[in-house]
Design an enzyme around this catalytic site. Structure first.
Site, short mmCIF file in Angstrom:
data_model
loop_
_atom_site.label_atom_id
_atom_site.label_comp_id
_atom_site.label_asym_id
_atom_site.label_seq_id
_atom_site.Cartn_x
_atom_site.Cartn_y
_atom_site.Cartn_z
N GLN A 34 0.94 -1.14 -0.04
CA GLN A 34 0.11 -0.16 -0.03
C GLN A 34 0.79 1.35 -0.09
O GLN A 34 1.87 1.27 0.72
CB GLN A 34 -0.91 -0.07 1.39
CG GLN A 34 -2.01 1.11 1.17
CD GLN A 34 -3.14 0.92 2.27
OE1 GLN A 34 -3.29 -0.41 2.76
NE2 GLN A 34 -3.84 1.82 2.73
N SER A 112 4.37 -6.53 2.58
CA SER A 112 3.08 -6.28 3.21
C SER A 112 1.84 -6.91 2.30
O SER A 112 1.72 -7.90 2.09
CB SER A 112 2.74 -4.68 3.78
OG SER A 112 1.64 -4.80 4.78
N LEU A 113 0.86 -5.84 1.90
CA LEU A 113 -0.23 -6.18 0.82
C LEU A 113 0.38 -6.98 -0.26
O LEU A 113 -0.19 -7.83 -0.78
CB LEU A 113 -0.83 -5.03 0.64
CG LEU A 113 -1.95 -5.22 -0.59
CD1 LEU A 113 -2.97 -6.21 -0.07
CD2 LEU A 113 -2.46 -3.63 -1.25
N ARG A 137 -8.94 -7.82 4.87
CA ARG A 137 -7.58 -7.18 5.48
C ARG A 137 -7.67 -5.87 5.36
O ARG A 137 -7.62 -5.04 6.50
CB ARG A 137 -6.52 -7.58 4.60
CG ARG A 137 -5.08 -6.96 5.12
CD ARG A 137 -4.24 -7.48 4.15
NE ARG A 137 -2.57 -7.26 4.69
CZ ARG A 137 -1.96 -6.35 4.46
NH1 ARG A 137 -2.28 -5.44 3.65
NH2 ARG A 137 -0.79 -6.50 5.02
N HIS A 216 1.39 -3.43 11.48
CA HIS A 216 2.57 -4.11 11.67
C HIS A 216 3.10 -3.98 13.15
O HIS A 216 4.17 -3.80 13.22
CB HIS A 216 3.44 -3.98 10.88
CG HIS A 216 2.97 -4.63 9.23
ND1 HIS A 216 2.70 -5.68 9.18
CD2 HIS A 216 2.91 -3.68 8.06
CE1 HIS A 216 2.50 -5.73 7.63
NE2 HIS A 216 2.24 -4.49 7.33
N GLN A 264 1.39 -11.78 9.95
CA GLN A 264 1.83 -10.50 9.24
C GLN A 264 1.26 -9.21 9.69
O GLN A 264 1.74 -8.30 10.00
CB GLN A 264 1.46 -10.67 7.70
CG GLN A 264 2.05 -9.40 6.96
CD GLN A 264 1.60 -9.36 5.68
OE1 GLN A 264 0.41 -8.74 5.55
NE2 GLN A 264 2.10 -9.51 4.52
#
Length: 357
Positions: A34, A112-113, A137, A216, A264
């Site tokens: 993102q 991440s994403l 998510r 996170h 995650q």
């Protein structure tokens, strides 16, 4: 697909690994997280793959092409919309890339994403399943509040960790290890501000990020538990080629997709260690799908990899063998991880373009 994989985590035969390396031996695919979204993304892809765009609209109940191409109301930058949109565009980019090569990549990693597109590419789930996952998510992350994040540039992670170990900053976590001199801290907004001010006195440049929560970090544990429960409704395949997990900086092992995707949420993104691991495997080419150097922020991961490679080469971390040309068979053997499969690593959807900080 058959591609090189660590014997410790995968069940491929050496002959199969070498065969895959010969098909498409030297590419490691990267998928951004993102922050990589922009108005107009996917402009040349939406009409080319109706098998993707049609079910996406049915699941989301809104038009992704309309969202991405016009973005008149600014929704593209809202987490609950960003994540399905970026995941879908990355899947389309992967399909386009596959049309230009003879086989799958040697391995993949996503920030991440971006890890969801990497797992889809590796056959862990179909497009629709992945879209439902990132939709949930994004929804959970958009509901999180009460925290903030700051990019810290110009000092190493160990210096930041030492500061955060002090009692005054015990509520702040290291959320992203993006490069040797770029990390992201997360926690309660005021605590993050104070930590940023203290780091600035040590020579760091600190940039608050435009986020609504401390992604996170430990503060995402409630969202992690909710997502773990959601994941129980799905069945996942093991990756058909290695995908590096953000939370471990090592390839996904058998039966660990659901576990690592849930982890995650509240674990730091170990991007520096992930790239170090990949660099140690051999002379592979890193390819960030959708990278565009003409657009500000359009090649963030490519620039981070370059920074990590430069730092690790200068310090001698990268083994000499990884700097030399290697054959397909040698690459396959290296993926078995004789020297790297069990190393310990240190225990966000935020990555910043080094050129923009």
């Amino acid at each position: 697909f058959l591609c090189p994989a660590l014997r410790a985590n995968f069940h491929f035969k050496t002959s199969e690994l070498a065969l895959c390396c010969k098909r498409h031996p030297a590419t490691l695919l990267l998928f951004a997280g993102q922050g990589a979204q922009f108005s107009g993304m996917g402009h040349d892809l939406w009409t080319a793959y109706p098998a993707i765009t049609a079910p996406a609209e049915a699941i989301l109940v809104y038009s992704l092409p309309g969202l991405c191409l016009s973005n008149t109301d600014g929704r593209l930058n809202r987490t609950e919309y960003t994540q399905p949109a970026l995941y879908t565009v990355q899947v389309l980019q992967y399909l386009r890339w596959l049309e230009t090569v003879d086989g799958p990549p040697a391995a993949a990693a996503g920030h991440s994403l971006g890890e969801y597109a990497a797992l889809h590419a590796a056959g862990c789930f179909d497009f629709e399943t992945g879209l439902r996952l990132v939709q949930r998510r994004g929804d959970l992350m958009s509901r999180a509040s009460g925290g903030g994040m700051t990019a810290v540039v110009g000092i190493d992670a160990n210096t930041v960790k030492r500061l955060l170990a002090e009692a005054a900053f015990a509520g702040v976590d290291l959320a992203n290890y993006n490069s040797p001199e770029q990390v992201v801290i997360a926690g309660p907004t005021e605590d993050v501000k104070k930590a940023g001010a203290a780091l600035a006195t040590r020579g760091a440049r600190c940039f608050p990020l435009n986020v609504s929560a401390a992604f996170h970090s430990r503060y995402m544990r409630p969202a992690r538990e909710a997502f773990a429960q959601f994941l129980q409704g799905f069945t996942f395949n093991d990756p058909k080629f290695p995908v590096i997990a953000n939370s471990t900086a090592r390839p996904y092992g058998r039966g660990r997709v659901a576990q690592l995707l849930a982890e995650q949420f509240a674990a730091p993104v170990l991007w520096t260690e992930s790239v170090r691991y990949l660099l140690a495997q051999g002379d592979y080419e890193f390819l960030e799908l959708g990278a565009d150097f003409s657009r500000p922020g359009g090649a963030v991961l490519t620039k981070l990899v370059a920074a990590i490679r430069k730092a690790e080469t200068e310090t001698g971390f990268i083994p000499a063998a990884a700097k030399q040309q290697t054959s397909s068979e040698e690459r396959a053997e290296r993926w078995q991880g004789r020297s790297f499969q069990s190393e310990a690593v240190p225990a966000a959807d935020c990555v910043s373009d080094p050129d923009r900080l």
